[in-house]
Design an enzyme around this catalytic site. Structure first.
Site, PDB file in Angstrom:
ATOM      1  N   ASP A  14       0.865  -1.187   0.000  1.00 43.06           N
ATOM      2  CA  ASP A  14       0.000   0.000   0.000  1.00 43.06           C
ATOM      3  C   ASP A  14       0.898   1.234   0.000  1.00 43.06           C
ATOM      4  OD1 ASP A  14      -2.176   1.639   0.125  1.00 43.06           O
ATOM      5  OD2 ASP A  14      -2.680   1.206   2.209  1.00 43.06           O
ATOM      6  N   ASP A  69      -2.709   2.426  -6.233  1.00 40.70           N
ATOM      7  CA  ASP A  69      -1.675   2.487  -5.200  1.00 40.70           C
ATOM      8  C   ASP A  69      -1.667   1.303  -4.242  1.00 40.70           C
ATOM      9  OD1 ASP A  69      -4.109   3.133  -4.080  1.00 40.70           O
ATOM     10  OD2 ASP A  69      -3.314   4.663  -2.747  1.00 40.70           O
ATOM     11  N   GLU A  70      -2.329   0.218  -4.611  1.00 40.16           N
ATOM     12  CA  GLU A  70      -2.504  -0.877  -3.667  1.00 40.16           C
ATOM     13  C   GLU A  70      -2.649  -2.184  -4.417  1.00 40.16           C
ATOM     14  OE1 GLU A  70      -5.730  -1.875  -0.100  1.00 40.16           O
ATOM     15  OE2 GLU A  70      -6.069  -0.226  -1.500  1.00 40.16           O
TER      16      GLU A  70
END
Length: 367
Positions: free
Chosen positions: A15, A111-112
């Site tokens: 993350d 983003d993860e």
């Protein structure tokens, strides 16, 4: 939690730390160390916060918060409009770093992502070492930081990645999972938002240990289908595999309100906020949908959906918001009280290969 051969999986959840805000601080040195809010500007009707730097979070600013409220909390915050094309470009580079170690990558957003490194490409064998190398590569090559959670299943890995943010790595081994879940506050469980957490606390459920005292039938009675999920997850049971080719069927957002909405003006105001979140996500993944669906849940928990389809894909904010309002107007009566509203888009048609794996409708209070 195990592979076909019976071995425990090695799952990493990566993350990025305050991703959009960190990219803005990286690209604009004058923003470093300052409270940055990425999202809609607070002027005029205002927008919502997409993300905030850690300097801004100290003031209580959170994602999905109205920008006007964020400005009230931190009057000297710097508001920056999102640059989704730039964030996507950075995300592609992050994905390239992941792919050095495994092809089993399940992105949840720009983003993860989950990574299954049970059998990694380089034969490293240690998920902790792989997570360390990935974080170091992101830092040295992209000048950004990421946090990682490492465990034997997706739920525990995702929860672990949030423990030592920013720039942290947390490993929860098989022997530690049971005590980890028992000590976890209910707010930290995936699927438990503000409203569900309040309901749990009314039932004297504050931690995983409290949750574990209830039978599967009791949890289902109180929380519906997700109660069965809670029963398994509090015991560290999560058999979901990392899915590298999960196709997006719908994308949207919804919000459960702290008080029931009674006026059409109040409902329209909330729909504007939800529509902006949906719009931002569509831009993030470069998607256009042909069908807009409005979800309504009333105070008596009755739930309905209404939808409208277009001849071609749409993704502009005004169409999303106005269509949702029109659908609501057709069902509205003054004696109804609404506890939840949601907007989603579906029927995407052609989806670019790099954006065909993202999550379905998500609730604002969860993310």
């Amino acid at each position: 939690m195990t592979t076909d051969s019976g071995n425990l999986r090695k799952i990493i959840h990566i993350d990025m730390d305050a991703f959009y805000a960190s990219v803005e601080q990286r690209d604009n040195p004058e923003y470093k160390g300052k409270p940055i809010v990425v999202g809609g500007l607070p002027q005029g009707r205002g927008g919502v916060v997409a993300t905030a730097s850690y300097e801004a979070r100290k003031f209580g600013i959170r994602s999905a918060m109205p920008s006007k409220k964020a400005q009230q909390l931190c009057p000297h915050a710097i508001f920056v409009l999102p640059r989704f094309a730039v964030y996507k470009e950075v995300s592609v580079k992050i994905r390239e770093i992941f792919s050095r170690y495994t092809d089993l990558i399940e992105p949840l957003s720009l983003d993860e992502a989950y990574l299954d490194v049970t059998d990694d490409k380089l034969g490293i064998g240690s998920a902790i070492e792989i997570a360390t190398q990935i974080r170091n590569a992101i830092k040295s090559e992209l000048n950004l930081t990421a946090s990682a959670g490492v465990s034997i299943n997706k739920f525990v890995a995702k929860t672990a990645s949030d423990i030592n943010k920013p720039d942290g790595l947390t490993f929860i081994g098989p022997s530690k999972i049971e005590s980890f879940m028992e000590n976890l506050p209910v707010e930290k469980f995936f699927g438990v938002g503000k409203v569900t957490a309040e309901k749990m606390k009314r039932l004297n459920i504050h931690t995983g240990a409290d949750l574990k005292k209830l039978t599967e039938e009791q949890l289902s009675l109180h929380f519906g289908k997700i109660g069965r999920f809670f029963y398994k997850i509090v015991r560290g049971i999560d058999e979901r595999p990392v899915q590298p080719n999960r196709e997006t069927k719908s994308l949207g957002a919804e919000d459960t309100f702290s008080h029931d909405l009674t006026s059409i003006e109040e409902m329209f105001e909330q729909l504007d906020k939800i529509a902006l979140t949906v719009y931002n996500r569509l831009q993030r993944y470069q998607l256009k949908g042909r069908t807009i669906t409005l979800k309504i849940k009333y105070s008596d928990f009755k739930q309905i959906t209404r939808n409208h389809s277009f001849a071609s894909g749409i993704s502009d904010l005004s169409t999303i918001a106005e269509t949702a309002k029109e659908l609501l107007s057709k069902t509205f009566s003054e004696d109804q009280k609404i506890r939840l509203l949601g907007i989603s888009l579906s029927n995407f048609g052609e989806i670019a290969p790099s954006t065909n794996r993202f999550f379905d409708t998500s609730q604002l209070e969860l993310f």
